[in-house]
Scaffold this motif. Structure first.
Motif, PDB file in Angstrom:
ATOM      1  N   ASN A   1       0.973   0.298  -2.869  1.00 32.21           N
ATOM      2  CA  ASN A   1       1.077  -0.828  -3.789  1.00 32.21           C
ATOM      3  C   ASN A   1       0.051  -1.866  -3.361  1.00 32.21           C
ATOM      4  OD1 ASN A   1       2.202  -2.031  -1.507  1.00 32.21           O
ATOM      5  ND2 ASN A   1       4.303  -1.796  -2.233  1.00 32.21           N
ATOM      6  N   GLY A   2       0.074  -3.034  -3.989  1.00 29.63           N
ATOM      7  CA  GLY A   2      -0.952  -4.025  -3.709  1.00 29.63           C
ATOM      8  C   GLY A   2      -1.074  -4.387  -2.244  1.00 29.63           C
ATOM      9  N   GLN A   3       0.043  -4.636  -1.597  1.00 26.21           N
ATOM     10  CA  GLN A   3       0.003  -5.057  -0.200  1.00 26.21           C
ATOM     11  C   GLN A   3      -0.259  -3.906   0.770  1.00 26.21           C
ATOM     12  OE1 GLN A   3       3.861  -6.481   1.152  1.00 26.21           O
ATOM     13  NE2 GLN A   3       4.899  -5.176  -0.326  1.00 26.21           N
ATOM     14  N   GLY A   4      -0.140  -2.657   0.280  1.00 24.87           N
ATOM     15  CA  GLY A   4      -0.311  -1.513   1.164  1.00 24.87           C
ATOM     16  C   GLY A   4      -1.690  -0.897   1.149  1.00 24.87           C
ATOM     17  N   ARG A   5      -2.608  -1.445   0.341  1.00 19.70           N
ATOM     18  CA  ARG A   5      -3.913  -0.809   0.192  1.00 19.70           C
ATOM     19  C   ARG A   5      -4.733  -0.850   1.479  1.00 19.70           C
ATOM     20  NH1 ARG A   5      -5.383  -3.873  -5.365  1.00 19.70           N
ATOM     21  NH2 ARG A   5      -4.630  -5.567  -4.035  1.00 19.70           N
ATOM     22  N   ILE A   6      -4.895  -2.016   2.063  1.00 17.95           N
ATOM     23  CA  ILE A   6      -5.677  -2.121   3.307  1.00 17.95           C
ATOM     24  C   ILE A   6      -4.993  -1.392   4.461  1.00 17.95           C
ATOM     25  CG2 ILE A   6      -6.532  -3.731   5.051  1.00 17.95           C
ATOM     26  CD1 ILE A   6      -7.304  -5.629   2.801  1.00 17.95           C
ATOM     27  N   PRO A   7      -3.661  -1.551   4.659  1.00 20.55           N
ATOM     28  CA  PRO A   7      -3.006  -0.776   5.724  1.00 20.55           C
ATOM     29  C   PRO A   7      -3.173   0.734   5.569  1.00 20.55           C
ATOM     30  CG  PRO A   7      -1.590  -2.578   5.043  1.00 20.55           C
ATOM     31  CD  PRO A   7      -2.748  -2.557   4.078  1.00 20.55           C
ATOM     32  N   ALA A   8      -3.212   1.238   4.336  1.00 23.95           N
ATOM     33  CA  ALA A   8      -3.401   2.680   4.135  1.00 23.95           C
ATOM     34  C   ALA A   8      -4.745   3.139   4.679  1.00 23.95           C
ATOM     35  CB  ALA A   8      -3.289   3.027   2.652  1.00 23.95           C
ATOM     36  N   LEU A   9      -5.763   2.290   4.557  1.00 21.87           N
ATOM     37  CA  LEU A   9      -7.081   2.613   5.111  1.00 21.87           C
ATOM     38  C   LEU A   9      -7.086   2.496   6.631  1.00 21.87           C
ATOM     39  CD1 LEU A   9      -9.714   0.877   2.779  1.00 21.87           C
ATOM     40  CD2 LEU A   9      -9.373   3.330   3.114  1.00 21.87           C
ATOM     41  N   LEU A  10      -6.604   1.365   7.128  1.00 24.80           N
ATOM     42  CA  LEU A  10      -6.702   1.094   8.563  1.00 24.80           C
ATOM     43  C   LEU A  10      -5.849   2.048   9.390  1.00 24.80           C
ATOM     44  CD1 LEU A  10      -6.753  -2.816   8.627  1.00 24.80           C
ATOM     45  CD2 LEU A  10      -8.653  -1.195   8.442  1.00 24.80           C
ATOM     46  N   SER A  11      -4.750   2.522   8.810  1.00 23.78           N
ATOM     47  CA  SER A  11      -3.896   3.481   9.513  1.00 23.78           C
ATOM     48  C   SER A  11      -4.390   4.917   9.355  1.00 23.78           C
ATOM     49  CB  SER A  11      -2.461   3.385   8.989  1.00 23.78           C
ATOM     50  OG  SER A  11      -2.406   3.783   7.623  1.00 23.78           O
ATOM     51  N   LYS A  12      -5.481   5.087   8.581  1.00 27.54           N
ATOM     52  CA  LYS A  12      -6.090   6.390   8.320  1.00 27.54           C
ATOM     53  C   LYS A  12      -5.193   7.332   7.520  1.00 27.54           C
ATOM     54  CE  LYS A  12      -9.058   6.111  12.395  1.00 27.54           C
ATOM     55  NZ  LYS A  12      -8.517   4.836  12.893  1.00 27.54           N
ATOM     56  N   LYS A  13      -4.240   6.751   6.787  1.00 22.75           N
ATOM     57  CA  LYS A  13      -3.453   7.568   5.864  1.00 22.75           C
ATOM     58  C   LYS A  13      -4.297   7.959   4.658  1.00 22.75           C
ATOM     59  CE  LYS A  13       1.065   5.601   7.041  1.00 22.75           C
ATOM     60  NZ  LYS A  13       2.222   4.805   6.530  1.00 22.75           N
ATOM     61  N   ALA A  14      -5.315   7.134   4.367  1.00 29.40           N
ATOM     62  CA  ALA A  14      -6.195   7.397   3.222  1.00 29.40           C
ATOM     63  C   ALA A  14      -7.645   7.256   3.647  1.00 29.40           C
ATOM     64  CB  ALA A  14      -5.887   6.428   2.083  1.00 29.40           C
ATOM     65  N   ASP A  15      -8.514   8.036   2.985  1.00 30.32           N
ATOM     66  CA  ASP A  15      -9.957   7.904   3.205  1.00 30.32           C
ATOM     67  C   ASP A  15     -10.508   6.744   2.386  1.00 30.32           C
ATOM     68  OD1 ASP A  15      -9.969  10.363   4.700  1.00 30.32           O
ATOM     69  OD2 ASP A  15      -9.931  11.437   2.791  1.00 30.32           O
ATOM     70  N   LEU A  16      -9.949   6.582   1.181  1.00 31.45           N
ATOM     71  CA  LEU A  16     -10.474   5.621   0.218  1.00 31.45           C
ATOM     72  C   LEU A  16      -9.321   4.911  -0.494  1.00 31.45           C
ATOM     73  CD1 LEU A  16     -13.067   8.001  -1.500  1.00 31.45           C
ATOM     74  CD2 LEU A  16     -13.572   6.344   0.317  1.00 31.45           C
ATOM     75  N   VAL A  17      -9.634   3.769  -1.070  1.00 32.64           N
ATOM     76  CA  VAL A  17      -8.703   3.082  -1.972  1.00 32.64           C
ATOM     77  C   VAL A  17      -9.364   2.973  -3.339  1.00 32.64           C
ATOM     78  CG1 VAL A  17      -7.604   0.889  -2.539  1.00 32.64           C
ATOM     79  CG2 VAL A  17      -7.502   1.744  -0.203  1.00 32.64           C
ATOM     80  N   ILE A  18      -8.697   3.507  -4.360  1.00 31.37           N
ATOM     81  CA  ILE A  18      -9.100   3.292  -5.757  1.00 31.37           C
ATOM     82  C   ILE A  18      -7.845   2.795  -6.451  1.00 31.37           C
ATOM     83  CG2 ILE A  18     -10.025   4.324  -7.866  1.00 31.37           C
ATOM     84  CD1 ILE A  18     -11.452   6.393  -6.188  1.00 31.37           C
ATOM     85  N   ALA A  19      -7.662   1.476  -6.450  1.00 34.49           N
ATOM     86  CA  ALA A  19      -6.381   0.914  -6.894  1.00 34.49           C
ATOM     87  C   ALA A  19      -6.566  -0.538  -7.327  1.00 34.49           C
ATOM     88  CB  ALA A  19      -5.343   1.019  -5.777  1.00 34.49           C
ATOM     89  N   THR A  20      -7.327  -0.742  -8.391  1.00 36.84           N
ATOM     90  CA  THR A  20      -7.650  -2.098  -8.857  1.00 36.84           C
ATOM     91  C   THR A  20      -7.948  -3.001  -7.657  1.00 36.84           C
ATOM     92  OG1 THR A  20      -5.299  -2.753  -8.955  1.00 36.84           O
ATOM     93  CG2 THR A  20      -6.313  -1.907 -10.971  1.00 36.84           C
ATOM     94  N   PHE A  21      -8.825  -2.508  -6.790  1.00 35.58           N
ATOM     95  CA  PHE A  21      -9.111  -3.173  -5.511  1.00 35.58           C
ATOM     96  C   PHE A  21     -10.335  -4.063  -5.689  1.00 35.58           C
ATOM     97  CE2 PHE A  21      -9.837  -2.352  -0.708  1.00 35.58           C
ATOM     98  CZ  PHE A  21      -8.966  -3.367  -0.378  1.00 35.58           C
ATOM     99  N   SER A  22     -10.089  -5.326  -5.947  1.00 36.26           N
ATOM    100  CA  SER A  22     -11.193  -6.244  -6.231  1.00 36.26           C
ATOM    101  C   SER A  22     -11.839  -6.756  -4.954  1.00 36.26           C
ATOM    102  CB  SER A  22     -10.708  -7.423  -7.083  1.00 36.26           C
ATOM    103  OG  SER A  22      -9.646  -8.089  -6.447  1.00 36.26           O
TER     104      SER A  22
END
Length: 281
Positions: free
Chosen positions: A96-117
């Motif tokens: 969700n909105g607040q989880g986008r950066i943590p998903a990257l930094l924790s390496k759960k995701a390679d990229l964020v494509i989520a209305t990420f301005s």
């Protein structure tokens, strides 16, 4: 005594050498792990056979699940196009909105494509590709509500999705006496507006499509707060991946695929977008 002392020194020296070797090996392993974490490349993703993309499935028309529980939306199509061009499988990492950066930094995701301005503040923590999409931050309310500026929100409750740009922005801009109410995602915030729990909604302009579909003629845009450019988020230091993404965005802007996705889901032409280096703070 002298001989015993020499023997003790010899044994002590041997133990010290062993300790140094162990420490040296540990430092080498830690260094290798650090480099591996930092050195994610396009080839790493291709070797894995899938790209892990953090996406907010509660953010229509960008990303949502349809009646058959299948992911749909402009960000979903963008991520599918990227995965296809990479020659790998798309694996969605729900966030969700607040989880986008943590998903990257924790390496759960390679990229964020989520209305990420892109914002200068976020760019201190993560990297952004050149923009692939665009949105405006606005205030929605009932058509009869007398709201034409942020000052008109004094004494009213304005809802936002926690961790989004409108959350951060309105937290700074709303005048004293204007209450901000935070929810986990846009879908919950829209429901709160419709049920009268909040008086206004701070979100992206294209949420109008969802509001109009569900509540025809009831809500309208009252005020434009700002405009934002949406980029693909990735961890800092991955220059190889960043270069690939920028070339990919440029190619799919030129061939019309990204503008077509925007037109399909946002029902309007995609405006000309700047490079990330051209966006001011």
């Amino acid at each position: 005594m002298a001989a015993a002392g020499a023997s003790g020194i010899s044994r002590g020296g041997t133990r010290m050498m062993k300790l140094l070797k162990v420490l040296g090996l540990s430092m080498a392993v830690m260094s290798a792990m650090t480099l591996a974490a930092k050195a994610q490349s396009v080839e790493d993703i291709k070797a894995r056979g899938k790209v892990l993309v953090a996406m907010d499935l509660g953010s229509p028309p960008y990303a949502f699940t349809d009646a058959n529980q299948q992911p749909q939306g402009s960000d979903i199509e963008t991520a599918k196009l990227l995965a296809a061009d990479m020659g790998v499988e798309l694996q969605i990492v729900p966030t969700n909105g607040q989880g986008r950066i943590p998903a990257l930094l924790s390496k759960k995701a390679d990229l964020v494509i989520a209305t990420f301005s892109y914002t200068p503040e976020r760019a201190k923590t993560v990297a952004f590709s050149d923009p692939y999409s665009f949105t405006r931050s606005v205030i929605f309310a009932e058509k009869g509500a007398k709201i034409s500026s942020l000052d008109d929100l004094v004494g009213k409750k304005t809802g936002v999705a926690r961790g989004t740009t409108p959350d951060v922005q309105l937290g700074k801009l709303l005048p004293k006496g204007a209450d901000i109410v935070r929810y986990d995602d846009d879908a919950t915030t829209i429901a709160a507006l419709a049920s009268g729990q909040i008086d206004a909604l701070g979100t992206a302009d294209n949420r109008f499509l969802t509001l109009e579909e569900r509540f025809p003629g009831r809500f309208e845009i009252k005020y434009q707060v700002d405009k934002y450019y949406l980029g693909i988020g990735l961890r800092l230091g991955n220059q190889d991946l960043l270069d690939y993404l920028n070339k990919w965005v440029a190619a799919n802007m030129q061939n019309g695929k990204l503008p077509d996705i925007y037109q399909k889901w946002l029902k309007q032409p995609l405006p000309k977008l700047p490079k990330i280096s051209e966006i001011g703070g």
